[in-house]
Structures are given as C-alpha cells and as structure tokens.
Design an enzyme around this catalytic site. Structure first.
Site, PDB file in Angstrom:
ATOM      1  N   ILE A 475      36.010  40.144  44.641  1.00 59.21           N
ATOM      2  CA  ILE A 475      35.078  40.356  45.761  1.00 59.21           C
ATOM      3  C   ILE A 475      35.339  41.706  46.430  1.00 59.21           C
ATOM      4  CG2 ILE A 475      34.684  37.904  46.116  1.00 59.21           C
ATOM      5  CD1 ILE A 475      36.665  37.911  48.391  1.00 59.21           C
ATOM      6  N   GLY A 476      35.866  42.617  45.610  1.00 55.17           N
ATOM      7  CA  GLY A 476      36.227  43.924  46.157  1.00 55.17           C
ATOM      8  C   GLY A 476      37.717  44.011  46.405  1.00 55.17           C
ATOM      9  N   THR A 477      38.438  42.986  45.999  1.00 51.69           N
ATOM     10  CA  THR A 477      39.849  42.861  46.315  1.00 51.69           C
ATOM     11  C   THR A 477      40.761  43.545  45.310  1.00 51.69           C
ATOM     12  OG1 THR A 477      39.533  40.722  45.251  1.00 51.69           O
ATOM     13  CG2 THR A 477      39.755  40.718  47.624  1.00 51.69           C
ATOM     14  N   GLY A 518      43.749  33.987  45.811  1.00 51.80           N
ATOM     15  CA  GLY A 518      43.219  34.442  44.532  1.00 51.80           C
ATOM     16  C   GLY A 518      44.152  35.344  43.741  1.00 51.80           C
ATOM     17  N   ARG A 623      55.916  39.554  46.346  1.00 50.42           N
ATOM     18  CA  ARG A 623      55.758  40.774  45.554  1.00 50.42           C
ATOM     19  C   ARG A 623      54.350  41.319  45.743  1.00 50.42           C
ATOM     20  NH1 ARG A 623      57.225  39.791  39.665  1.00 50.42           N
ATOM     21  NH2 ARG A 623      59.269  40.540  40.343  1.00 50.42           N
ATOM     22  N   PRO A 627      50.327  48.031  45.132  1.00 55.63           N
ATOM     23  CA  PRO A 627      50.377  48.514  46.524  1.00 55.63           C
ATOM     24  C   PRO A 627      49.096  49.222  46.962  1.00 55.63           C
ATOM     25  CG  PRO A 627      52.389  49.082  45.340  1.00 55.63           C
ATOM     26  CD  PRO A 627      51.439  48.534  44.321  1.00 55.63           C
ATOM     27  N   GLN A 633      43.244  46.184  50.964  1.00 51.27           N
ATOM     28  CA  GLN A 633      42.951  44.894  51.576  1.00 51.27           C
ATOM     29  C   GLN A 633      43.408  44.867  53.025  1.00 51.27           C
ATOM     30  OE1 GLN A 633      41.496  41.740  50.435  1.00 51.27           O
ATOM     31  NE2 GLN A 633      40.553  43.518  49.510  1.00 51.27           N
ATOM     32  N   GLY A 699      45.494  39.443  51.587  1.00 46.79           N
ATOM     33  CA  GLY A 699      44.172  39.926  52.013  1.00 46.79           C
ATOM     34  C   GLY A 699      43.734  39.384  53.357  1.00 46.79           C
ATOM     35  N   GLU A 700      44.256  38.232  53.736  1.00 46.81           N
ATOM     36  CA  GLU A 700      43.903  37.678  55.041  1.00 46.81           C
ATOM     37  C   GLU A 700      44.979  37.957  56.081  1.00 46.81           C
ATOM     38  OE1 GLU A 700      40.890  34.183  53.666  1.00 46.81           O
ATOM     39  OE2 GLU A 700      42.921  33.553  54.139  1.00 46.81           O
TER      40      GLU A 700
END
Lengths: 740, 316
Positions: A475-477, A518, A623, A627, A633, A699-700
C-alpha cells in the site's frame, strides 16, 4: 512452518540484503506511471490485464442525500434514457445481496438508508462523464428519520462492547483517592478520514459465473470472502487483484461500494465495468476513524510513581459496529498497581467508524500522553524522567508475562540526547524567537506487534530467477522490496534476480497489510517458503544435510563442496510453498513496539497559528528490514500526526447527520510547507520472539504519540492546555497573552 | 457535468456578442474554479466562451502613473511583475499567499475576482444552501461555520469570499474595467464590484449578463509600507481564516482591508481614520457590525490581534 520457539540464528541474520536501505523495486514503475492501479486497467494500458476484453464501461455511484430514513420513491427513467447509459443498478433491481461480516452498513443501501452518502445506485455508461451526468438525473424522494449524530449527547447511553470488557486491577478508586498527586481530565479526538491519494476504485469483469475484480484493497482474502458473501457466490468464483494501491491507511481493509457495484454493473451489462468513488463521496460513503471522548485519571506518589491509572473512552458507531479501542495502550505502557480501563460504545447514525492507521493507540495516546505531561508538570518532574520512572518490564495485568523486548527507556534517553531536550525551558511561554513562541514536547510511542499467519510460494526458474508470489499487498509501504530482500537473502542471489508478484487471490493467502503486521508477517511467510525451497535445491544438488547448506553469491555450499544454484534447475524449475503460523509466542510474551517523539513548535504570538519546526522519532521495532522504506513509513506517519494534532477533523453537522467537509480542500492534511524537518532513529534490536525475520511492525508506531508530543509542545510554547483535537488557533487565542 | 458547447472567442467584442447570443453562457479563463463547479453541476452553463486568446494578458503602465492589469494576466505572472513587486508589494504578497503554484499558473486576474465561495455546504447539492439553491436555507448558519463570514452577512448567507488578491486590490483602490455586449465600457470601483448577500446570496457581483472584465487598473503607487498577513490552519494551500492587508505611510495614515471575514474584500475607510489611535480602535470600528456564530466568534479576536501584528510590522 510453525513458529513456536524464539528464532535461533538463521540465514537472514547475515544482513547482506535484508536490513539494507535499498530503493523500492517498484519505484521506477510508479515514477514513470507504468504501475497499473485498479482504475487503470483499460485498453492501451493493460498492465497484465488479459488481452481481448472489451473496453470497459464506467460506473458512477450515487450516494444517499439523507443520513437516516427510507427511500420513498426512486425514479431513474431520465437517467436510463440519457446518452450512453447502459444500466442503472439499485436495490430495486440488484437482486438479493448478502453482507460481509466485516461491513457494518450495507454497501448498496435502499430502501432503508443507514448513513449519509450510503451508495443507493450505480449508473453505468459508455463514458465516465455520461455516467456522472446521468446520475444527476435520478430523482429520489426520502422519508427522513431522526438519528443520533452527536457523540457528546449519546455518550452516556454507551455500553461496554462484548469483546472489550472493562479491565480492572487492584482497587483503582481507593488508590486514586489516596494518591498524593492526581490528575483527572477529559480529552476529545475528532472523527478523522484516511484521505488517501487514490480513492476507492474497482474494475469488474465476468466470465460466465466467474468474476475478476481489480481493486484497491489491503486484504485480498478478506475482500474475496466478503465480496463472495455479498454477491451470494463462492469465494472460488472470484479472482481479486490489487497489485498497486495508492494509500489505504485502513480505509481499504474491507471491500466497499466500488467493488460490489462494479461487479453488479458488469454482470448487468455483460461487459467490464470500472468504478471509482468520486472524492466528495469518499468521506461519508466509506469508513473513518471515529471520534472519542476520553477521561483519564492518574494518581501518583510525590516522587512520581504511578499508583493508580484509569482510562475510559466513549465512542459511537452504527448498530453492529465496533468500538475505537483507545484504552489498549494504557493497559501496557506504564506501571501501576491499581488500574481500570473501560470502553463505552453508543449508537450513532454517522457513517461507519472503523480502523484507521494504529486504531486504538493513535487516538488513545493523543489523550494519554497529554495526561502524562500534565502529571509531570504537577509533580514538577521532567516528562521524560516521569515516563522512565514508570517503565514496566512486564504486562502490569499479568506480571508473569514479560515483553519480548521493551526499549521505551532507551528510546526516550536516545531521543532526549539527540534532540537537546535538556535545553528546553520547562516553564511555559518563556521561549521566544521573533514572532514565534517556541515550545518543546515529548510523548511515548507504543503500538502492539500483531502476528497473523502468512503464506507464500517461491519458484526458482530454469533461468535461476527467483519469483515470489503471495497475496500480500503493497500500500506504498515497501512490501515488494522487503519481500524481494528476504528471498534474495535466503537464496543467496542478488536482489535484481528476484521478481515479486503481489495482490492476487490466486497466490497463497498472506497476512495482508493492516495493523502494522504486514512487513514482518509476510516476509516471515516468504522465509518459510524459501526454507522449503532450500531443502529442494539441496536435495537436487546432492547435499544430504539441508540445514548445513549455505546459500550465497549464486552458489550453494556445504562440507567444502560448492555448486552453482543454477545447476539445481538445469532440467526443471523448483517450486515451494509454505506459510508461517504463529503458535503461542504472542500469548507467552507481550510483543509491542516502542518509540519516543520529540517536537519543536512555534506558535505565532499574535495569531495562535502553530507550525512544527522540527520532529524527531526514535523507534524500537525489532529488526528493521529496510531502513529506507521504514524511514519513509515513519516520516509519513509523523506527518499524519501533525495533521491529527493541528488540522484534521471531519466536522459533524448534528442536524443533517453528515461530515460537512468532504474534499481535500476542506479536510486539511499537512502540506509540504508544514513539515520542515524530520529525523528518525531506529534502535538496533532483532526480536527473535516476533518471527524468524526478528522484525516487528513500524508503519503505525510512527504515528502513535506524535499528536500528543505536538500538543505538549504547544502547551510549553503558550501555557495554554488544549485537550480537544485538533489544536486549531481558535482554541488557543482566547487564553493567549496579548502579543508583545 | 451537463453537456455544453464551447467556442474560442477571437476578440473581446466577439466574446461579449456571443455571450449575448447564448443566454446563460459563461466565460472561461483559467477554469480553476468553474470546472470543479461544473463537474458538481453547481454551475451548469450550456455554452462556454473561452477568453484565453483575447490578448488581455498584458500589464501596462497608465498615463497617470498607475498600472493596467489585463483580465487574463495569470496570478503567477502578476505576482512576479517587477512593477507590482516594487510599487504594489501588497498585491504580490497577497497573490503568493493564495492557492498553489500550479493553480496560480492558471488562475487569472478576472477569474480570481469571480471565484465563488468555498463554503462546504455550497459544494454539496444534497445539503441546503441559498446561494446554490435560493430558498433552501443556509445550513452554515447554525452548522459548521468556523471558516465563515462575520461581516456583511445576512440571514440568508454567511459565506466568505475566498480571494486574497481581491483584498489587496481593495486596499489599492483598484477599478474593474468591463466591456458590455452593446459595445459600451464601464469602470467599477472594486468597492462596488462584489454584492453583499442580503436576501439574494446567489447574486455575487455587479456584472450584467454577458459583461466581460477586460482589465483591472490600479491608481498610482500609494507608497508606504505594505504588509499582507494571512492566517490559516496550515502553512500553505488553505483559505484564509482571516487576512489583513495594511499600507502604512510614514505619517501614520494608512489603509486596512480584511479577507476571510466577509462576502467581499472588506474595507471601511471610516475605520482607517482611527489608525492614529491604534490597532484596537481600528479593529473596534471594523468589527462594530460583526455578527458571529458560535463557531466563528473567534474571528473578531483574531482580526484584532492580527491587525495589531500587521500594523506593528508595517511600522517597524
């Protein structure tokens, strides 16, 4: 592969490819416009679309013009006669429709209307413009019914959700009453929209009773199952593809009206149909992060040890909808012997509230981390030190359960040193630079690390190229890239020798993109499939002990013997499939990710405008697989946190029952000029409990706590404590001193 | 979007003649607002007359030492013009605080004056709005009204005019030059160009059907210190909550115009007379007739504080 004991040393520990800051492998496709998104599968730009399919027709969605009630009459005659129109689909002619368990309101409404802009019709025409124009010709009369749209008004009718009972430890009330220092405050977070760049879009094509749906969806298997349920067909009859997604943030976890209506439209006209939700429809038609009212009480000893902590949160949703779990971090973030957390869910007739990036923790920390700042001030203690003093190595509700890793203190100390926290003036309103009042704020970041079963298959072709297939989404991640890095590392080939294919329900079911699970879970699934493939390769090449075999530089070696990898596939390719299944470590250990956010803001002394001047995030999330993509993100999440703090809010009209600001001019996300300087530090620390990849979600995490750090910085700048997000200038102005 | 016919006019005279021949026609220049409104069917012209090729894109000095700005001069070009930057800095600053680089490259001088409100109720045809559908009611009054006007409003409409450029032009005593279908021309002071809503909020300006703006003229440079202060929730690409334009002369006299607070750029010459008595006195005079909602009441204080800061900057 069952994952039930912490991972020992494994091939990914070499970190020759994994852990390297490589560029996104899908970058060139995107920057040159060759990555086909859901709405772009048409002739001349097939992007994998089967040749020979007719040019698609276009669908335009009509949303309900009332918030609650019934359709009294629906007249689409003029629309049907309009130029180019092929069909008008509505509840009248769509046939019986089921409802996926992950959808709260019906994706095609009528005659009952459950929320404003609920889809009530799809007009299908030869061109997009014809469909849109014809949709305006539909005459709908409604019988409007009263509804509940004001959270503050209905909050006391809220009940504890069945799956989220109150949690208590010790005797909160007595301990709070006996505490030397107490704070008790109420905080408000507004409804927020995901506001992703790509609106929800789908294209459907039927071949007999089999449906192919190109869509923009984070969770392929969920989407396929719910779409099948809605359409009343078997999941096996659906192929769902979502290889590229222009942002989701949780707004695309579930099938929405575009998918269902594209399928119905295509079936009605016997041709492919594509549907994109018009931007003004997205805000009320789809899901949003629901507003909360949160009360936090904390009692501490005079030396700053939390003795009692209670977090209660009220929210609303449509009947059957879920609650925003804003209290969950409070159960785990700080020590304290006496605890209470409680959720209350009331009925609201606004559009469906559901997951948005870091559901629960994002709004929960917006409140909790202001409360901690307030407590620090009351104690006369530095807010970094207060947090450190209340660190807990175990789940406070279950002291037998340790955190697999917990680096909150290290995040705070590292950040404080890097940011220059010691130079901050703790007295509010004392630091001035020209017209700006400067302020500095800190907040802890916390987000649980969730694990979900994830599968993949890996092929070693006769050309020695490696192909990974999984229904995981990007999703762009950076999913494409970290998956390619994993396969390259596991099989000892260069990154350029790996092809990754994602987002197709023909591929093994993955964890999908949600809840920051994910990256870790999908690469762990690829790891599992690669382990299988390594065994097959070793066997082909005559190595007896597969576990002792080393894969590197396109070669396979063990016991002094070296064989080119290509030799294994000289005669035929090899294919392996497996999944990672998480079996119990997540119950035995509390797995969470940690961080600290430091922010400097300037508040215009005259106007109260707040502008962020610099931001620092320190993240500990196992981990870091890449990076570069991880940093992207986190800085994206920090930017989202600036929006949450300063401008983002869906404004409810409680008379009309809708979100009034429903486009990107009215729903203000940060622009480039709002984000001058961001820095991200990742703490080292592979977590062998989380997966064989030893990674965790990030990511969150990057969003969690940001808004509170900004709110605390605004307080430090002005001396005005705002507990009602977003912190727009009108909430500051009346309490700010006259500018001098 | 309703189907429409389209033509490229060859001259200003041809454009107004065509407008007269096509009742309900609209001129289109940059299209940065009209096209959006047409997609939403809030504007439904049957005929569009493209005026981009009329040669009205020049900036020229006038005989009295002022400036004549062609109606089709793009916002970017106007803001970058050396004479504007030197002599009418207020205008350059206002322009650059508006929209985005891409939009300013398209948007024109005349189109900017004619842009419509950004009231969100106006943009959703499922919601009441007297400006869009006279008689349907003003949903903003008593609804979401944080961005809305506090001056010059009526029971029928509290929408604010969104332009920054127009605020500067009002302070600069700009005059709008037009051409009518009968071939006659006229000059309208910008002060008289926009209409207050009263009971007819759908009527927003003084142009007659088919009348075309050909230029905006500025009197000779006013001198003094120019400050344009736009207040908004994010640093760029947002409409003004409040904007303050001030020109202050060395002797303390000056001009003050406000944006984001009224259905038109707001200026009261009587309030300017209070300048020697300080910002607070000016604000009091400007805001004497203010009518606020619960959500936009903060704007009075914001005007006062922003004005004080702008005047302090101009005098520094």
């Amino acid at each position: 592969m069952k994952f039930d004991t912490p991972s020992a040393e494994n091939p990914t520990d070499r970190l020759r490819v994994v852990g390297q800051p490589v560029d996104r492998i899908d970058g060139p496709l995107k920057t040159t416009g060759r990555a086909p998104y859901a709405y772009e599968h048409h002739d001349g730009f097939t992007g994998g679309f089967a040749d020979g399919l007719a040019r698609p027709a276009y669908g335009h969605v009509l949303g309900a013009g009332i918030a609650r009630g019934r359709i009294r009459s629906f007249d689409a005659e003029a629309a049907r006669r309009a130029p180019g129109v092929l069909a008008v689909i509505s509840a009248d002619n769509a046939g019986p429709l089921g409802q996926g368990p992950r959808n709260t309101a019906k994706l095609l409404g009528g005659p009952r209307i459950e929320h404003y802009h609920q889809a009530i019709a799809l007009v299908v025409a030869e061109s997009f413009e014809q469909a849109r124009a014809a949709a305006r010709l539909i005459r709908v009369e409604y019988a409007r019914e009263a509804g509940e749209f004001d959270l503050a008004k209905v909050r006391d009718s809220g009940r504890a959700p069945q799956d989220e009972p109150d949690r208590r430890l010790g005797d909160f009330a007595a301990a709070f009453a006996a505490s030397a220092v107490r704070i008790d405050a109420v905080y408000r977070t507004p409804d927020q929209s995901h506001a992703m760049m790509e609106p929800h879009a789908s294209m459907a094509a039927w071949d007999g009773d089999r449906l192919t749906l190109w869509t923009s969806n984070q969770m392929i298997a969920w989407g396929r199952a719910d779409l099948a349920k809605t359409l009343g067909i078997r999941p096996e009859q659906i192929r769902l593809l979502s290889p590229y997604i222009g942002g989701g943030f949780g707004g695309k976890l579930f099938v929405r009206a575009d998918a269902v209506l594209a399928a119905l439209g295509a079936r009605a006209i016997g041709r492919p149909v594509k549907v994109m939700l018009a931007r003004p429809l997205v805000f009320n038609n789809t899901t949003h992060r629901p507003a909360t009212i949160q009360r936090i009480r904390i009692g501490a000893t005079a030396d700053g040890h939390i003795h009692a902590i209670a977090h209660e949160s009220w929210c609303g949703n449509l009947p059957g909808g879920s609650a925003e779990t804003a209290t969950q971090q409070t159960q785990l973030l700080y020590a304290g012997a006496h605890r209470l957390s409680a959720l209350r869910l009331a009925t609201l007739d606004l559009p469906e509230g559901n997951a948005m990036r870091a559901p629960g923790e994002a709004p929960g920390l917006m409140a909790l981390e202001i409360a901690i700042d307030e407590l620090a001030e009351k104690l006369g203690l530095d807010p970094v030190e207060l947090r450190i003093r209340n660190d807990t190595p175990v789940d406070p509700h279950d002291p037998q359960r340790r955190f697999s890793q917990r680096q909150l203190v290290e995040c705070l100390r590292t950040g404080a040193a890097r940011f220059g926290w010691a130079q901050r003036n703790p007295v509010p309103g004392r630091t001035r630079a020209g017209r700006w009042l400067l302020g500095h704020g800190v907040a802890a970041a916390f987000r649980n690390n969730l694990v979900m079963k994830s599968g993949a298959r890996v092929r070693l072709g006769r050309d020695a190229r490696v192909t990974v297939e999984t229904d995981m989404t990007d999703i762009g991640t950076g999913s494409y890239t970290v998956i390619a890095q994993t396969a390259a590392e596991m099989l000892g080939v260069p990154l350029a020798q790996v092809d990754v294919r994602l987002g197709d329900s023909d591929f093994p079911v993955s964890a999908g993109s949600g809840g920051q699970w994910g990256g870790n879970c999908s690469t762990a699934g690829v790891y599992a499939a690669c382990m299988r493939l390594r065994e097959q390769i070793a066997q082909r090449l005559g190595f007896r002990d597969a576990a002792a075999v080393r894969f590197a530089d396109g070669e396979v070696q063990a016991g002094g013997r070296v064989a080119p990898l290509a030799d294994a596939v000289r005669d035929s390719e090899l294919l392996a499939e497996d999944s990672i299944e998480f079996a119990g470590l997540d119950r035995k250990y509390q797995q969470s990710t940690f961080g600290a956010h430091f922010v400097e803001v300037g508040v215009d002394a005259a106007t109260g405008e707040t502008r962020v001047r610099r931001m620092l995030a320190v993240c500990a999330a196992g981990r870091i697989l890449n990076p570069k993509t991880a940093r992207s993100q986190v800085i994206g999440a920090m930017t989202m946190g600036v929006g949450a703090a300063l401008s983002e809010a869906l404004h409810v009209d409680p008379r009309l029952g809708c979100f009034v600001n429903h486009d990107l001019a009215g729903y203000e996300v940060p622009v480039h000029a709002d984000i001058p300087h961001q820095e991200v530090i990742f703490l080292d620390g592979a977590d062998p409990v989380s997966s064989p990849m030893k990674a965790k979600g990030v990511g969150e995490l990057g969003l969690c706590g940001v808004a509170a750090a900004i709110a605390n910085a605004v307080y430090n700048a002005t001396g005005v404590r705002v507990r009602d997000y977003p912190l727009t200038l009108d909430k500051l102005l009346g309490q700010m001193p006259a500018p001098g | 979007m309703k189907p429409f016919t389209y033509e490229r006019a060859g001259s200003p005279q041809a454009a107004v003649a065509s407008a007269a021949a096509h009742p309900g026609a609209r001129f289109i220049a940059g299209g940065t607002n009209l096209l959006d409104l047409m997609k939403l069917e809030i504007e439904t012209p049957a005929h569009l007359i493209d005026v981009n090729g009329l040669g009205l894109d020049q900036i020229e000095g006038t005989a009295d030492g002022g400036l004549r700005i062609g109606a089709l001069v793009r916002n970017s070009d106007l803001a970058a013009d050396a004479r504007v930057r030197r002599d009418y800095a207020l205008l350059a600053r206002a322009l650059l605080s508006g929209a985005s680089g891409q939009l300013r490259n398209r948007a024109t001088t005349a189109g900017n004056l004619l842009q419509r409100t950004r009231c969100p109720y106006f943009y959703d045809s499922d919601l009441p709005c007297n400006k869009r559908l006279p008689g349907s009611g003003c949903a903003a009054l008593g609804g979401y009204s944080r961005q809305h006007a506090i001056l010059g409003v009526s029971e029928a409409c509290i929408a604010a005019h969104p332009s920054d450029m127009a605020v500067a032009l009002r302070a600069l005593d700009a005059v709008v030059e037009t051409l009518r279908p009968d071939g006659s021309t006229r000059s309208l002071a910008l002060a008289d160009f926009h209409r207050l809503p009263g009971e007819t909020p759908q009527v927003e300006h003084a142009l007659e059907p088919g009348e075309l703006i050909v230029a905006v003229t500025l009197p000779p440079p006013p001198g003094g210190r120019h400050v344009y202060r736009k207040v908004r929730d994010r640093a760029s690409y947002a409409f003004a909550l409040v904007a303050v334009a001030v020109i202050v002369q060395p002797d303390g006299r000056g001009r003050v115009a406000l944006g984001g607070v009224a259905p038109k750029p707001w200026r009261l010459e009587a309030a300017e007379a209070e300048l020697p008595r300080g910002a607070s006195a000016v604000a009091t005079a400007l805001l004497a007739e203010a009518r606020t909602t619960r959500e936009n009441a903060y704007k009075t204080l914001l005007v006062e504080r922003t004005l004080a800061a702008a005047l302090a900057e101009a005098r520094s």
